[in-house]
Enzyme design. Structure first.
Site, PDB file in Angstrom:
ATOM      1  N   SER A  13       0.860  -1.185   0.000  1.00 28.80           N
ATOM      2  CA  SER A  13       0.000   0.000   0.000  1.00 28.80           C
ATOM      3  C   SER A  13       0.897   1.235   0.000  1.00 28.80           C
ATOM      4  O   SER A  13       1.722   1.390  -0.890  1.00 28.80           O
ATOM      5  CB  SER A  13      -0.945  -0.024   1.201  1.00 28.80           C
ATOM      6  OG  SER A  13      -1.879   1.038   1.136  1.00 28.80           O
ATOM      7  N   HIS A  40      -2.349  -0.813  -3.576  1.00 29.36           N
ATOM      8  CA  HIS A  40      -3.470   0.108  -3.440  1.00 29.36           C
ATOM      9  C   HIS A  40      -3.166   1.415  -4.167  1.00 29.36           C
ATOM     10  O   HIS A  40      -2.126   2.026  -3.921  1.00 29.36           O
ATOM     11  CB  HIS A  40      -3.737   0.414  -1.957  1.00 29.36           C
ATOM     12  CG  HIS A  40      -4.096  -0.803  -1.166  1.00 29.36           C
ATOM     13  ND1 HIS A  40      -3.888  -0.895   0.189  1.00 29.36           N
ATOM     14  CD2 HIS A  40      -4.672  -1.981  -1.530  1.00 29.36           C
ATOM     15  CE1 HIS A  40      -4.299  -2.070   0.622  1.00 29.36           C
ATOM     16  NE2 HIS A  40      -4.766  -2.749  -0.410  1.00 29.36           N
ATOM     17  N   ASP A 133      -4.658  -4.678   5.526  1.00 29.00           N
ATOM     18  CA  ASP A 133      -4.880  -5.542   4.375  1.00 29.00           C
ATOM     19  C   ASP A 133      -3.706  -6.501   4.205  1.00 29.00           C
ATOM     20  O   ASP A 133      -2.546  -6.123   4.341  1.00 29.00           O
ATOM     21  CB  ASP A 133      -5.054  -4.698   3.108  1.00 29.00           C
ATOM     22  CG  ASP A 133      -5.567  -5.518   1.932  1.00 29.00           C
ATOM     23  OD1 ASP A 133      -6.276  -6.521   2.166  1.00 29.00           O
ATOM     24  OD2 ASP A 133      -5.277  -5.154   0.782  1.00 29.00           O
TER      25      ASP A 133
END
Length: 338
Positions: A13, A40, A133
């Site tokens: 991310s 992401h 995540d």
């Protein structure tokens, strides 16, 4: 599934692209593995500029996959923006399924799918990023017999994702990016036994995601109804009973770790309190206008109500600025700042 190669699945991310570039430049070509990446980024991004950026650091074939593409070794696949990347029967699935932990694409969705269909041939990697995540998916990879690799949080630009994985999953390797390429190159040369011992709950949850949504009966096989509601769709959440990590999902497919759900409910609470503060400010202004046009006891009563309202406003504002159930300051919405 029968396959002559491994699957390396990577979740990243914030700060992820520099880390990914450093990682892929260490991988040899040819590589007896396919590399699938969830990074992401903004839903309206094309994704191609990230693929081109990765391509400048490796001779491996870097691609933005299409639904149904075959999985090929020596290839790096980057999940498209606003789409989950899954695997099934030697092919890639690119779907717009429900968000997981508020992300699409989500590392958890990719990791779970890989665990269900590749079992011991999966190597899960969690790199720099914020929040949680990848943690639940990495736990599933471990339960399916795969390996878990995490970037050393001490060198990660944003350590939250690696720290979350380390706190909840038995990790096989924790190391800096500079040593990760050599490790992965060695691991993909180890023969695997496939999917013979993949737990049924992982297979079921992966199958639900492949069809985008599931049914209440299917989710009941995975967990039990809770008293909580889904922050994304308002449906009932089911507490999942498999694995060590506390997780929730609704039958439409939204899924959360307990930490992600707590973060979401805190955000909703903050929004509600800011709205309440705005309404109280408006009520105070209305009472002030009424008092200025009154006289005698009526005006005195309105002044008393105004002072009482000011007290409530000050306490609520202090509570918000000091953080809701945390030591972190809360940022006011734009309309409250103006």
């Amino acid at each position: 599934m029968k396959s002559p190669f491994h699957l390396i699945v990577i979740g990243a991310s914030a700060g992820g692209m520099p880390a990914l570039c450093r990682l892929v430049e260490q991988l040899p070509d040819p590589l007896s593995a396919a590399v699938l990446i969830v990074q992401h980024f903004a839903p309206d991004s094309s994704g191609w500029h990230l693929v081109e950026r990765l391509s400048r650091h490796t001779s491996l074939n870097c691609r933005l996959p299409n639904d149904g593409d075959p999985i090929e070794p020596s290839t790096v696949y980057l999940a498209p923006p606003d789409r989950h990347l899954l695997v099934k029967d030697g092919h890639l699935l690119v779907t717009k399924g429900p968000r997981e932990n508020h992300y699409r694409p989500a590392a958890d969705a990719l990791f779970r799918s890989a665990a269900a269909h590749y079992g011991t041939a999966v190597i899960g990697v969690v790199l720099t990023g914020m929040l949680h995540d990848g943690t639940a998916g990495l736990e599933m990879i471990k339960r399916a017999g795969g390996l878990a690799v995490v970037q050393d949080p001490n060198e990660a630009e944003f350590p939250s994702m690696p720290e979350s994985a380390l706190s909840n999953v038995p990790i096989d390797y924790v190391l800096p990016i500079s040593r990760m390429g050599d490790l992965l190159t060695r691991l993909v040369q180890i023969p695997s036994s496939g999917t013979s011992n993949v737990p049924e709950d992982i297979k079921l949850e992966a199958a639900i995601a492949e069809r985008v949504v599931g049914t209440t009966d299917e989710v009941l096989r995975l967990g039990t109804p809770s008293t909580l509601t889904c922050p994304n769709c308002g449906g009932a959440l089911f507490e999942l009973k498999h694995g060590k990590l506390l997780r929730y999902r609704c039958h439409t497919g939204h899924a959360f770790t307990a930490d992600a759900l707590l973060k979401s409910t805190q955000h909703s609470l903050e929004e509600t309190l800011w709205v309440a503060l705005r309404m109280m400010e408006e009520r105070k202004n209305l009472l002030t206008g009424m008092a200025s046009r009154g006289s005698g006891m009526y005006s005195v009563q309105q002044e008393e109500r105004i002072e009482e309202m000011k007290g409530h406003i000050n306490r609520l504002r202090e509570f918000l600025l000091n953080g809701v159930n945390s030591g972190t300051a809360v940022t006011a919405p734009e309309e409250e700042k103006n």
